[in-house]
Enzyme design. Structure first.
Site, short mmCIF file in Angstrom:
data_model
loop_
_atom_site.label_atom_id
_atom_site.label_comp_id
_atom_site.label_asym_id
_atom_site.label_seq_id
_atom_site.Cartn_x
_atom_site.Cartn_y
_atom_site.Cartn_z
CB THR A 208 25.81 8.16 17.97
OG1 THR A 208 24.40 8.97 17.55
CG2 THR A 208 26.91 9.23 18.33
NE ARG A 236 19.04 15.74 12.67
CZ ARG A 236 19.79 14.86 13.27
NH1 ARG A 236 20.85 13.92 13.27
NH2 ARG A 236 19.86 15.89 14.61
CB VAL A 237 23.69 17.02 7.97
CG1 VAL A 237 25.51 17.05 8.97
CG2 VAL A 237 23.45 16.23 6.93
N GLY A 238 23.47 16.02 11.70
CA GLY A 238 23.98 15.94 12.82
C GLY A 238 24.70 17.17 13.55
CG ASP A 239 25.86 16.24 17.49
OD1 ASP A 239 25.44 15.67 16.98
OD2 ASP A 239 26.52 16.59 18.69
CB THR A 259 26.94 11.66 21.55
OG1 THR A 259 25.16 10.80 21.17
CG2 THR A 259 26.68 10.56 23.15
N GLY A 260 24.38 12.89 21.13
CA GLY A 260 23.09 13.87 21.60
C GLY A 260 22.15 14.22 20.67
N1 ASP Z 1 24.47 13.53 17.78
C1 ASP Z 1 23.98 12.31 17.39
C2 ASP Z 1 22.79 13.02 15.96
O1 ASP Z 1 22.12 13.93 16.41
C3 ASP Z 1 22.70 11.93 17.70
C4 ASP Z 1 22.98 11.20 19.44
O2 ASP Z 1 24.27 11.44 19.47
O3 ASP Z 1 23.22 9.45 19.13
O4 ASP Z 1 22.79 13.12 15.01
#
Ligand code: ASP
Length: 340
Positions: A208, A236-239, A259-260
């Site tokens: 990311t 699905r939606v992330g942060d 990121t994470g």
């Molecule tokens: N935070 C991102 C998500 O959960 C993934 C990532 O940071 O690699 O969509």
């Protein structure tokens, strides 16, 4: 008395030297956090990552140097990373369980607290620009799915066939993830911690991307762009696109990009928490970032974040083995790091 004056002058001088010696950062970027171990990296691969991170910083810095806004710097920087297939954003995004690339992005202006975000877009070449268009050309903050794709097209952004985002590496990553556990989404890293998800230590490439910039007018902006997690369920939606979770920016405090493992960042409202700790508790950007990330770790989440305050102080904590990251100071000095 004379001696005292000389002493005071000396102290003032020492203070001035010390202040000017303090580094003033104008940009910080990340390219994802995860199980990034030197032993799994070839010198060529490492050089490629370093080169792209450097190029991205240079692109944003050129905007700042030219007197453009921090928003322009963030957008230009993220374009470089979105267009590079090594990062999980734009081209090179990971696949959903049903084999699609659904992209999320957000951008925020620290001066006005205006923000824009898109989630689940499939045809916008540079989702960060779609997020900016939502902020600047609509009365909304967030648009999702086909509506967001249509809005981006109407806003004149470059539209691509969804096949544009396909890369073999990410496709193979999906097949591996499905083999491990067909039902579980994985961070694009395969960390040992992600063993919590039942995933073994694959060498998934992580990536990311995010950027925070401080322009010559003293304004902050931050942005994040991602393909999310490999094998995620449709919709699905992330942060990353959720303002306050993965992305936040306020001139009074800091710009933040995370990121994470997104679900943990959403539940901890990480980016806004950092800003609040600074605003209401008077914590420094480093203290606030550490505190918020520690909470993610305690709950079992992993990842990292970048933050930059209006004085040019940066924080780049992560609780994984590595995080692609880089900074550039006002005088143009670039530093790029990958491992702990
Ligand atoms: N935070 C991102 C998500 O959960 C993934 C990532 O940071 O690699 O969509």
């Amino acid at each position: 008395m004379k001696l005292f004056k000389i002493f005071s002058l000396f102290m003032l001088l020492a203070l001035a030297v010390n202040v000017s010696a303090q580094k003033k950062y104008v940009m910080v970027i990340h390219g994802g956090a995860g199980t990034i171990l030197k032993k799994n990296m070839t010198p060529e691969k490492e050089a490629t990552y370093v080169a792209t991170l450097t190029k991205a910083l240079q692109a944003g810095y050129a905007e700042i140097k030219a007197g453009k806004s921090s928003l322009d710097a963030v957008e230009a920087t993220i374009h470089v990373l979105e267009n590079d297939p090594h990062f999980n954003a734009g081209k090179g995004a990971v696949f959903t369980h049903d084999g699609r690339n659904e992209l999320d992005a957000a951008i925020m202006d620290g001066k006005t607290l205006m923000a824009g975000a898109v989630a689940g877009v499939t045809t916008v070449k540079n989702p960060i620009s779609a997020a900016r268009a939502v902020m600047e050309k609509s009365e909304h903050v967030m648009m999702v799915g086909s509506g967001a794709d249509l809005f981006a097209k109407d806003a004149g952004l470059e539209i691509v066939d969804p096949k544009y985002f396909w890369t073999k590496e990410r496709w193979d990553g999906l097949q591996e993830a499905i083999k491990e556990d067909s039902t579980k989404a994985v961070l694009d890293l395969g960390s040992k911690k992600s063993g919590l998800l039942g995933i073994k230590n694959h060498d998934y490439k992580f990536g990311t991307v995010g950027c925070v910039a401080l322009d010559q007018a003293g304004n902050l902006a931050s942005g994040t762009s991602t393909g999310g997690m490999t094998n995620k369920k449709y919709g699905r939606v992330g942060d990353a696109p959720i303002i306050g979770a993965g992305t936040y920016c306020n001139n009074e405090t800091a710009g933040i990009s995370c990121t994470g493992w997104g679900e943990f960042y959403i539940r901890n409202v990480v980016a806004k928490t950092i800003s609040d700790l600074m605003e209401y508790k008077g914590l420094s950007v480093a203290e606030a970032s550490k505190m918020a990330l520690d909470k993610v770790g305690k709950m079992g989440g992993d990842g990292g974040l970048i933050a930059l305050d209006k004085k040019g102080n940066v924080a780049m904590p992560f609780n994984t083995e590595g995080m692609y990251r880089g900074t550039i100071t006002a005088d143009g000095k670039i530093e790029v790091s990958i491992y702990k």
